[in-house]
Design a protein around this motif. Structure first.
Motif, PDB file in Angstrom:
ATOM      1  N   ASN A 138     -29.806   9.139  -7.650  1.00 34.71           N
ATOM      2  CA  ASN A 138     -29.688   8.822  -9.077  1.00 34.71           C
ATOM      3  C   ASN A 138     -28.218   8.834  -9.450  1.00 34.71           C
ATOM      4  OD1 ASN A 138     -32.412   8.637 -10.479  1.00 34.71           O
ATOM      5  ND2 ASN A 138     -32.663  10.495  -9.265  1.00 34.71           N
ATOM      6  N   LEU A 139     -27.645   7.677  -9.675  1.00 32.73           N
ATOM      7  CA  LEU A 139     -26.240   7.622 -10.046  1.00 32.73           C
ATOM      8  C   LEU A 139     -26.068   8.111 -11.486  1.00 32.73           C
ATOM      9  CD1 LEU A 139     -25.182   4.201  -8.454  1.00 32.73           C
ATOM     10  CD2 LEU A 139     -24.989   6.509  -7.499  1.00 32.73           C
ATOM     11  N   ALA A 140     -24.943   8.781 -11.739  1.00 36.65           N
ATOM     12  CA  ALA A 140     -24.702   9.347 -13.070  1.00 36.65           C
ATOM     13  C   ALA A 140     -24.279   8.286 -14.075  1.00 36.65           C
ATOM     14  CB  ALA A 140     -23.636  10.439 -12.986  1.00 36.65           C
ATOM     15  N   THR A 141     -23.616   7.234 -13.594  1.00 38.79           N
ATOM     16  CA  THR A 141     -23.121   6.195 -14.490  1.00 38.79           C
ATOM     17  C   THR A 141     -23.232   4.831 -13.819  1.00 38.79           C
ATOM     18  OG1 THR A 141     -20.875   6.418 -13.615  1.00 38.79           O
ATOM     19  CG2 THR A 141     -21.395   7.705 -15.578  1.00 38.79           C
ATOM     20  N   GLN A 142     -23.143   3.791 -14.631  1.00 40.19           N
ATOM     21  CA  GLN A 142     -23.050   2.425 -14.109  1.00 40.19           C
ATOM     22  C   GLN A 142     -21.682   2.240 -13.459  1.00 40.19           C
ATOM     23  OE1 GLN A 142     -23.647   0.163 -17.666  1.00 40.19           O
ATOM     24  NE2 GLN A 142     -25.780   0.826 -17.892  1.00 40.19           N
ATOM     25  N   GLY A 143     -21.625   1.446 -12.410  1.00 41.19           N
ATOM     26  CA  GLY A 143     -20.350   1.126 -11.784  1.00 41.19           C
ATOM     27  C   GLY A 143     -19.972   1.994 -10.597  1.00 41.19           C
ATOM     28  N   ARG A 144     -20.842   2.929 -10.233  1.00 39.26           N
ATOM     29  CA  ARG A 144     -20.528   3.769  -9.073  1.00 39.26           C
ATOM     30  C   ARG A 144     -20.726   2.978  -7.781  1.00 39.26           C
ATOM     31  NH1 ARG A 144     -20.276   9.394  -9.903  1.00 39.26           N
ATOM     32  NH2 ARG A 144     -19.488   9.394  -7.770  1.00 39.26           N
ATOM     33  N   VAL A 145     -19.929   3.353  -6.781  1.00 39.32           N
ATOM     34  CA  VAL A 145     -20.038   2.746  -5.458  1.00 39.32           C
ATOM     35  C   VAL A 145     -20.858   3.669  -4.556  1.00 39.32           C
ATOM     36  CG1 VAL A 145     -18.743   2.100  -3.382  1.00 39.32           C
ATOM     37  CG2 VAL A 145     -17.861   1.504  -5.653  1.00 39.32           C
ATOM     38  N   VAL A 146     -21.825   3.087  -3.862  1.00 40.98           N
ATOM     39  CA  VAL A 146     -22.569   3.831  -2.850  1.00 40.98           C
ATOM     40  C   VAL A 146     -22.059   3.377  -1.479  1.00 40.98           C
ATOM     41  CG1 VAL A 146     -24.834   4.280  -1.822  1.00 40.98           C
ATOM     42  CG2 VAL A 146     -24.585   4.122  -4.311  1.00 40.98           C
ATOM     43  N   ARG A 147     -21.793   4.360  -0.621  1.00 39.67           N
ATOM     44  CA  ARG A 147     -21.279   4.067   0.720  1.00 39.67           C
ATOM     45  C   ARG A 147     -22.242   4.636   1.764  1.00 39.67           C
ATOM     46  NH1 ARG A 147     -15.590   6.576   1.758  1.00 39.67           N
ATOM     47  NH2 ARG A 147     -16.834   8.466   1.600  1.00 39.67           N
ATOM     48  N   TRP A 148     -22.813   3.735   2.547  1.00 37.21           N
ATOM     49  CA  TRP A 148     -23.707   4.143   3.626  1.00 37.21           C
ATOM     50  C   TRP A 148     -22.909   4.246   4.930  1.00 37.21           C
ATOM     51  CZ3 TRP A 148     -25.187   0.793  -0.232  1.00 37.21           C
ATOM     52  CH2 TRP A 148     -26.401   1.038  -0.876  1.00 37.21           C
ATOM     53  N   THR A 149     -23.148   5.303   5.681  1.00 32.47           N
ATOM     54  CA  THR A 149     -22.488   5.468   6.977  1.00 32.47           C
ATOM     55  C   THR A 149     -23.535   5.749   8.046  1.00 32.47           C
ATOM     56  OG1 THR A 149     -20.540   6.413   5.885  1.00 32.47           O
ATOM     57  CG2 THR A 149     -20.742   6.756   8.264  1.00 32.47           C
ATOM     58  N   ASN A 150     -23.502   4.960   9.098  1.00 31.36           N
ATOM     59  CA  ASN A 150     -24.415   5.198  10.220  1.00 31.36           C
ATOM     60  C   ASN A 150     -23.870   6.374  11.040  1.00 31.36           C
ATOM     61  OD1 ASN A 150     -26.012   5.177  12.478  1.00 31.36           O
ATOM     62  ND2 ASN A 150     -25.930   2.944  12.782  1.00 31.36           N
ATOM     63  N   VAL A 151     -24.619   7.462  11.046  1.00 30.21           N
ATOM     64  CA  VAL A 151     -24.169   8.670  11.759  1.00 30.21           C
ATOM     65  C   VAL A 151     -25.051   8.966  12.976  1.00 30.21           C
ATOM     66  CG1 VAL A 151     -23.167   9.681   9.675  1.00 30.21           C
ATOM     67  CG2 VAL A 151     -25.545  10.217  10.282  1.00 30.21           C
ATOM     68  N   THR A 152     -25.826   7.980  13.426  1.00 26.60           N
ATOM     69  CA  THR A 152     -26.740   8.240  14.543  1.00 26.60           C
ATOM     70  C   THR A 152     -25.961   8.490  15.831  1.00 26.60           C
ATOM     71  OG1 THR A 152     -26.956   5.876  14.950  1.00 26.60           O
ATOM     72  CG2 THR A 152     -28.647   6.901  13.592  1.00 26.60           C
ATOM     73  N   MET A 153     -26.487   9.417  16.629  1.00 24.10           N
ATOM     74  CA  MET A 153     -25.882   9.752  17.913  1.00 24.10           C
ATOM     75  C   MET A 153     -27.008  10.112  18.868  1.00 24.10           C
ATOM     76  SD  MET A 153     -22.887   9.770  19.220  1.00 24.10           S
ATOM     77  CE  MET A 153     -21.872   9.825  17.723  1.00 24.10           C
ATOM     78  N   PRO A 154     -27.235   9.415  19.967  1.00 21.91           N
ATOM     79  CA  PRO A 154     -26.449   8.254  20.410  1.00 21.91           C
ATOM     80  C   PRO A 154     -26.604   7.053  19.484  1.00 21.91           C
ATOM     81  CG  PRO A 154     -28.450   8.462  21.722  1.00 21.91           C
ATOM     82  CD  PRO A 154     -28.381   9.686  20.844  1.00 21.91           C
ATOM     83  N   ASN A 155     -25.753   6.099  19.698  1.00 19.98           N
ATOM     84  CA  ASN A 155     -25.683   4.929  18.819  1.00 19.98           C
ATOM     85  C   ASN A 155     -27.020   4.185  18.696  1.00 19.98           C
ATOM     86  OD1 ASN A 155     -24.609   2.814  17.288  1.00 19.98           O
ATOM     87  ND2 ASN A 155     -24.268   1.589  19.132  1.00 19.98           N
ATOM     88  N   ARG A 156     -27.366   3.893  17.440  1.00 15.91           N
ATOM     89  CA  ARG A 156     -28.550   3.086  17.166  1.00 15.91           C
ATOM     90  C   ARG A 156     -28.218   2.239  15.941  1.00 15.91           C
ATOM     91  NH1 ARG A 156     -34.370   6.063  16.633  1.00 15.91           N
ATOM     92  NH2 ARG A 156     -35.627   4.398  17.517  1.00 15.91           N
TER      93      ARG A 156
END
Ligand SMILES: [Cu+2]
Length: 202
Positions: free
Chosen positions: A43-61
């Motif tokens: 739930n973002l607090a305000t309009q205009g926020r950036v969401v950043r997804w990071t793939n943290v899987t190990m081993p790589n998937r």
């Protein structure tokens, strides 16, 4: 005019929330794990926020991030360590999936912004559905829904490119608002934003 004071204070507080700068805010992080998004609901607090997804899987998937609202956002396939970012300028709830693993589901909710403003003897409600005015050629439109005091249910108030709308509050009570985006090409909407409730007490 002492009766007007609480109203003015409320309007000032909401105005403060409206003008809080989204530009300076840090991205909201979502980790891509095997095989889920963490957290899956944001739930973002305000309009205009950036969401950043990071793939943290190990081993790589490899995974991706694909909006359920057609063409709203979609990453490339992300290997471990890679990121994808999107700025959420419009209110609504935007679900997304991983196109490879259909059990991977997530949702980003963006709030409606609004103020109560006293002008002389009248009080106006100003609603902001997003930070952008859509251009004619854009494929999305704002759908604003409202439920005033005494209304039995939400009903569609406005559909269009405009990100702001104003109405006069005449009846005392709670005014509720929700926004969704509609894709005018495939005729599909996003899910509704969280509800905004403004209380008018003349
Ligand atoms: Cu996946």
């Amino acid at each position: 005019m002492s009766r007007a004071a609480p109203r003015a204070i409320l309007a000032a507080l909401v105005a403060l929330a409206l003008t809080a700068s989204p530009v300076a805010a840090a991205p909201v992080d979502v980790a891509i794990r095997s095989i889920s998004y963490d957290p899956s609901a944001v739930n973002l607090a305000t309009q205009g926020r950036v969401v950043r997804w990071t793939n943290v899987t190990m081993p790589n998937r490899a995974h991706d991030v694909v909006s359920s609202l057609p063409a709203y956002f979609a990453s490339e396939l992300l290997a471990s360590g890679e990121t994808f970012s999107f700025q959420f300028r419009s209110a609504g709830t935007f679900t997304y999936i991983c196109s490879i693993h259909d059990v991977m589901l997530g949702a980003i909710s963006v709030p409606v912004a609004g103020t109560l403003e006293a002008v002389g003897d009248r009080t106006y409600i100003r609603i902001r559905a997003g930070t952008v005015l859509f251009r004619r050629e854009d494929r999305y439109r704002y759908v604003l829904l409202r439920r005033g005091p005494g209304d039995p249910a939400f009903r569609v108030w406005r559909i269009g490119r405009g990100n702001e709308a104003t109405m006069e509050a005449r009846l005392a009570g709670e005014y509720r608002f929700k926004v969704r985006l509609k894709d005018r090409i495939e005729k599909r909407p996003s899910a509704d934003s969280p509800m905004l409730t403004l209380v008018y007490q003349p």
